[in-house]
Design a protein around this motif. Sequence first.
Motif, PDB file in Angstrom:
ATOM      1  N   ARG A 227       0.838  -1.209   0.000  1.00 49.49           N
ATOM      2  CA  ARG A 227       0.000   0.000   0.000  1.00 49.49           C
ATOM      3  C   ARG A 227       0.869   1.255   0.000  1.00 49.49           C
ATOM      4  O   ARG A 227       0.614   2.197  -0.768  1.00 49.49           O
ATOM      5  CB  ARG A 227      -0.921   0.021   1.222  1.00 49.49           C
ATOM      6  N   VAL A 251     -14.700   5.663  -7.246  1.00 46.32           N
ATOM      7  CA  VAL A 251     -13.956   4.538  -6.683  1.00 46.32           C
ATOM      8  C   VAL A 251     -13.690   3.518  -7.790  1.00 46.32           C
ATOM      9  O   VAL A 251     -14.616   3.054  -8.453  1.00 46.32           O
ATOM     10  CB  VAL A 251     -14.725   3.871  -5.524  1.00 46.32           C
ATOM     11  N   LYS A 253     -12.143  -0.167  -8.391  1.00 52.08           N
ATOM     12  CA  LYS A 253     -11.739  -1.388  -7.694  1.00 52.08           C
ATOM     13  C   LYS A 253     -11.153  -2.372  -8.699  1.00 52.08           C
ATOM     14  O   LYS A 253     -11.719  -2.584  -9.770  1.00 52.08           O
ATOM     15  CB  LYS A 253     -12.919  -2.025  -6.964  1.00 52.08           C
ATOM     16  N   ARG A 255      -9.054  -6.338  -8.915  1.00 50.66           N
ATOM     17  CA  ARG A 255      -8.496  -7.538  -8.296  1.00 50.66           C
ATOM     18  C   ARG A 255      -7.339  -8.014  -9.164  1.00 50.66           C
ATOM     19  O   ARG A 255      -7.487  -8.189 -10.374  1.00 50.66           O
ATOM     20  CB  ARG A 255      -9.547  -8.636  -8.168  1.00 50.66           C
ATOM     21  N   LEU A 279      -3.849   0.466 -12.525  1.00 54.43           N
ATOM     22  CA  LEU A 279      -4.894   1.292 -11.910  1.00 54.43           C
ATOM     23  C   LEU A 279      -5.061   2.605 -12.665  1.00 54.43           C
ATOM     24  O   LEU A 279      -6.189   3.025 -12.975  1.00 54.43           O
ATOM     25  CB  LEU A 279      -4.552   1.568 -10.450  1.00 54.43           C
ATOM     26  N   ILE A 292      -6.166   5.260  -1.152  1.00 51.03           N
ATOM     27  CA  ILE A 292      -6.099   3.887  -1.666  1.00 51.03           C
ATOM     28  C   ILE A 292      -6.164   2.900  -0.512  1.00 51.03           C
ATOM     29  O   ILE A 292      -5.621   3.155   0.570  1.00 51.03           O
ATOM     30  CB  ILE A 292      -4.815   3.675  -2.505  1.00 51.03           C
ATOM     31  N   GLU A 293      -6.862   1.805  -0.730  1.00 51.56           N
ATOM     32  CA  GLU A 293      -6.923   0.713   0.240  1.00 51.56           C
ATOM     33  C   GLU A 293      -6.533  -0.574  -0.465  1.00 51.56           C
ATOM     34  O   GLU A 293      -6.895  -0.799  -1.634  1.00 51.56           O
ATOM     35  CB  GLU A 293      -8.334   0.574   0.827  1.00 51.56           C
ATOM     36  N   GLU A 302      -6.668  -7.164  -3.662  1.00 49.84           N
ATOM     37  CA  GLU A 302      -7.795  -6.317  -4.026  1.00 49.84           C
ATOM     38  C   GLU A 302      -7.437  -4.874  -3.692  1.00 49.84           C
ATOM     39  O   GLU A 302      -7.047  -4.567  -2.559  1.00 49.84           O
ATOM     40  CB  GLU A 302      -9.056  -6.741  -3.280  1.00 49.84           C
ATOM     41  N   VAL A 303      -7.563  -3.991  -4.677  1.00 53.57           N
ATOM     42  CA  VAL A 303      -7.175  -2.593  -4.498  1.00 53.57           C
ATOM     43  C   VAL A 303      -8.361  -1.706  -4.833  1.00 53.57           C
ATOM     44  O   VAL A 303      -9.032  -1.896  -5.857  1.00 53.57           O
ATOM     45  CB  VAL A 303      -5.977  -2.233  -5.397  1.00 53.57           C
ATOM     46  N   ALA A 304      -8.624  -0.722  -3.963  1.00 51.23           N
ATOM     47  CA  ALA A 304      -9.668   0.269  -4.190  1.00 51.23           C
ATOM     48  C   ALA A 304      -9.008   1.636  -4.230  1.00 51.23           C
ATOM     49  O   ALA A 304      -8.483   2.117  -3.222  1.00 51.23           O
ATOM     50  CB  ALA A 304     -10.726   0.210  -3.110  1.00 51.23           C
ATOM     51  N   THR A 306      -9.670   5.552  -4.650  1.00 51.42           N
ATOM     52  CA  THR A 306     -10.719   6.546  -4.562  1.00 51.42           C
ATOM     53  C   THR A 306     -10.163   7.878  -5.036  1.00 51.42           C
ATOM     54  O   THR A 306      -9.140   8.360  -4.531  1.00 51.42           O
ATOM     55  CB  THR A 306     -11.244   6.695  -3.123  1.00 51.42           C
TER      56      THR A 306
END
Length: 311
Positions: A227, A251, A253, A255, A279, A292-293, A302-304, A306
């Motif tokens: 991260r 957002v 998302k 994978r 991304l 980012i999460e 898994e990346v989100a 925002t």
Amino acid sequence: MSSRIALVLIALSLSLCLGFGELSREEYCEKVWRYDLECALNKTLSPSEIEKVSQVVSTSSTSCAEIAWETLKWIQENVRYDQVKASLPLPVITIKGRNVEVQPAERYYQTPEETVGLGRGICGDIAILTTALMLSKNCKSYVALIDFRGEETDHLASLVFLDDFYVLDQILPPMDLGSYYNKWLREGKRIEKVTVYEKGSPIGNFSEDELKIRDRKFTEGNLKRIRALLVDEIKGKIPFGIPEHFREKLVIKMRFNGFADYYTDTFADKIAELLAKKLLEKVEGDWNAFTIEVGAKFPDLEVALTLYKTR
């Protein structure tokens, strides 16, 4: 390219005559190096053949980890798997005195230079080219013969030795041996043994149990690191943080299949660079901030991402 059938037939011929009949090992290899694995590796990974591809991958780095990544990236972008060649029948080698016959002869090992020129090859061709490219940069590189349990067809890949062995097999990222074992298991094949070749000489092997224990487990610390690295990669293009006021939020998302398993500290920076690029390819328009999460549903990441607009 499988070498098993050729080797079996050679063994049968040897039982009928002394040595290679009237052929020396050198004469034999000169006749059949395109079809016999050990002969092919000695020929295609010779200094003269390696020199022919020494300028193919351009990098100023002296780090073999960096070179391994750039080499595998070049292979992924420039060499395609040859499905037509892969469908051809395996060659059969027959020794008759001083004569050697190969039937059918259409499926054979390519030199590294030939694979670069064609832009295609099957696993053996690509493994040989990858290894030649690594050796040209003075990195410790080997060819791995992978035997699958219950399968007649084997597989060839390239290895590089850094802090441990990593597999370079046609697409990014490089994998530790345990992750590579897991990858094939998810695809329905169980690796029984990996034999390591230094040019044409087998120098050791890994059993299935040895592959399993070489797996580098993905930890919470790894998750935090990936991260942080993603933040560093993206904030060079978009400011990081949640703005006090914003008028729009989006957002994204994604994978990344297998990447929790594929993660290693050795290639963490490069993995983050690859994921950030994928991304950002999804981002359209101008955005003023991001957060980012990152989570793991093993073996996937898994990346989100925002994104925020303030004006």
